[in-house]
Scaffold this active site. Structure first.
Site, PDB file in Angstrom:
ATOM      1  N   TYR A 231     -17.844 -39.997   4.076  1.00  0.00           N
ATOM      2  CA  TYR A 231     -17.969 -38.906   5.035  1.00  0.00           C
ATOM      3  C   TYR A 231     -19.431 -38.552   5.272  1.00  0.00           C
ATOM      4  CZ  TYR A 231     -17.903 -34.314   7.132  1.00  0.00           C
ATOM      5  OH  TYR A 231     -18.153 -33.248   7.963  1.00  0.00           O
TER       6      TYR A 231
ATOM      7  N   SER B  45     -24.136 -24.671   9.136  1.00  0.00           N
ATOM      8  CA  SER B  45     -23.074 -25.176   9.994  1.00  0.00           C
ATOM      9  C   SER B  45     -21.936 -24.168  10.128  1.00  0.00           C
ATOM     10  CB  SER B  45     -22.520 -26.485   9.418  1.00  0.00           C
ATOM     11  OG  SER B  45     -21.370 -26.916  10.133  1.00  0.00           O
TER      12      SER B  45
ATOM     13  N   GLN C 288     -25.630 -22.765  13.356  1.00  0.00           N
ATOM     14  CA  GLN C 288     -25.162 -23.808  14.263  1.00  0.00           C
ATOM     15  C   GLN C 288     -23.786 -23.418  14.802  1.00  0.00           C
ATOM     16  OE1 GLN C 288     -22.413 -26.044  13.277  1.00  0.00           O
ATOM     17  NE2 GLN C 288     -22.415 -26.998  15.292  1.00  0.00           N
TER      18      GLN C 288
ATOM     19  N   TYR D 158     -20.458 -24.426  17.457  1.00  0.00           N
ATOM     20  CA  TYR D 158     -19.663 -25.120  18.458  1.00  0.00           C
ATOM     21  C   TYR D 158     -19.002 -24.051  19.322  1.00  0.00           C
ATOM     22  CZ  TYR D 158     -19.989 -29.373  15.579  1.00  0.00           C
ATOM     23  OH  TYR D 158     -20.449 -30.446  14.872  1.00  0.00           O
TER      24      TYR D 158
ATOM     25  N   THR E 205     -24.479 -27.070  19.373  1.00  0.00           N
ATOM     26  CA  THR E 205     -24.303 -28.522  19.340  1.00  0.00           C
ATOM     27  C   THR E 205     -23.484 -28.932  20.551  1.00  0.00           C
ATOM     28  OG1 THR E 205     -24.432 -28.641  16.933  1.00  0.00           O
ATOM     29  CG2 THR E 205     -23.337 -30.457  18.051  1.00  0.00           C
TER      30      THR E 205
ATOM     31  N   LYS F 132     -28.780 -28.628  20.609  1.00  0.00           N
ATOM     32  CA  LYS F 132     -28.846 -29.835  19.779  1.00  0.00           C
ATOM     33  C   LYS F 132     -27.960 -30.926  20.366  1.00  0.00           C
ATOM     34  CE  LYS F 132     -27.851 -31.432  15.037  1.00  0.00           C
ATOM     35  NZ  LYS F 132     -26.674 -32.303  15.311  1.00  0.00           N
TER      36      LYS F 132
ATOM     37  N   HIS G 296     -26.471 -37.037  16.620  1.00  0.00           N
ATOM     38  CA  HIS G 296     -25.468 -36.631  15.628  1.00  0.00           C
ATOM     39  C   HIS G 296     -25.443 -37.596  14.439  1.00  0.00           C
ATOM     40  CE1 HIS G 296     -22.151 -33.514  15.815  1.00  0.00           C
ATOM     41  NE2 HIS G 296     -21.913 -34.073  14.643  1.00  0.00           N
TER      42      HIS G 296
END
Length: 364
Positions: free
Chosen positions: A25, A107, A128, A130, A156, A232, A256
């Protein structure tokens, strides 16, 4: 094991400490991993042109980013699930970032809540983000980040669909039951997002992330926060200009880590056209992807980046030695950068320019 002396050795030791699916991962890319490998190799295709008989008794890596003075342009990129590497997860990472005097971009998909990380952190934090199909979810996260003292939002943009990460498919990676997406503890559907294993949601209509995001969406984001917005996932001059026009305070040239679409330009290859496009803009330019040595960082700075973001190496440091490993990864990179600057006759960041580099099989 002896203490690692460079970032490559941190990776080697981390690979022996983490279980196989976690290694896949953290380390893997998508499909054939061409971009993953190319990110690293692109730095080998640029040569340094040192200048000598320059006074380098004092060499400073000090800079200012988004108005904040820092002792180094080496920052921490957002990455998910630090709890896979250390029991304290992102809280432990934050402690190491503080020791190194850097900035930690936390994140959304962290294993510790943004409030828990803020309570543990004595370093500047960026958050960060989404954008979710349910915009109210994003708005609540933004409000929480502002209340907790985060100083910028990093949007992102390169994940409208999830890349096909075949290493994870082979190893059957899934987030262990004892870990969760801590920022969504009250959202049961979110907790199942990675629990089912990799690529569990290939249908964008079923994904919690908004695949309909457009540049106009940044205007919405600006309407719900006063924090500086960093975009980003920029790989082209065209998108760099659109980001600046939309009001981004900074961009991150990023693919990414090779985890989304295979065969893209590397971040170092993309950097020159982005820098040229933003030559008349105040938008700051950062870069991540494949940076493992101070000389790599120097090459990126010479091509116009103002800061370098480390992702995977921070996770290696966290896995090997917790907060002290994180701090050592960051300070090792800073010291390597400082030494490379001295050996190239560049005593400060302002003295670094494109005349320092020459392509070798790479056009820029």
């Amino acid at each position: 094991m002896s203490k690692p002396i460079n970032l490559h050795e941190y990776e080697q030791q981390a690979m022996t400490l983490l279980d196989g699916p976690t290694c896949d991962y953290y380390a893997g890319g998508c499909e054939d991993e061409v971009t993953l490998r190319a990110n690293l190799l692109s730095f080998e295709q640029v040569r340094l042109r040192p200048r000598f008989l320059v006074d380098v008794r004092e060499v400073s890596t000090a800079t200012t980013l988004l108005g904040k003075p820092l002792n180094s342009p080496i920052l921490v990129a957002p990455s998910a699930y630090h709890g896979l590497a250390h029991a304290e997860g992102e809280c432990e990472t934050a402690r190491g970032v503080a020791q190194a005097g850097s900035i930690f971009t936390v994140s959304t998909l962290a294993t510790r809540s943004l409030e828990e990380v803020a309570a543990a952190a004595e370093c500047p934090l960026w958050f960060q983000l989404y954008v979710y199909r349910d915009r109210s979810v994003s708005e609540r996260l933004i409000a929480r980040a502002e209340a907790a003292g985060y100083q910028a939002l990093m949007l992102t943009i390169d994940r409208p669909w999830l890349g096909r990460r075949e290493r994870e498919l082979r190893s059957g990676f899934g987030v262990p039951a004892h870990l969760s997406m801590a920022n969504f503890r009250d959202v049961p559907a979110a907790q199942n997002y990675r629990r089912a294993g990799p690529n569990a949601l290939p249908d964008p209509k079923a994904d919690m992330f908004d695949a309909g995001l457009t540049w106009e969406s940044i205007a919405w984001l600006r309407s719900v926060t006063s924090l500086p917005i960093i975009v980003k996932g920029i790989l082209t001059a065209e998108d760099a200009l659109l980001a600046a026009e939309a009001g981004a305070a900074a961009i991150v040239v990023s693919n990414h880590g090779g985890r989304q679409i295979d065969g893209t330009v590397t971040t170092l290859e993309a950097l020159p056209e982005v820098v040229a496009a933003l030559a008349q803009s105040t938008c700051e330019i950062y870069i991540d992807g494949g940076i493992r040595r101070g000389s790599d960082a120097l090459k990126a700075l010479a091509l116009g980046a103002q800061a370098i973001m480390l992702g995977r190496p921070v996770l290696w440091g966290l896995a090997v030695a917790g907060s002290s490993g994180v701090a050592d990864v960051l300070t090792t990179m800073q010291r390597e950068l400082q030494r490379s600057m001295a050996l190239c006759g560049r005593p400060n960041l302002a003295s670094i320019d494109r005349s320092l580099v020459r392509p070798s099989g790479m056009v820029f």
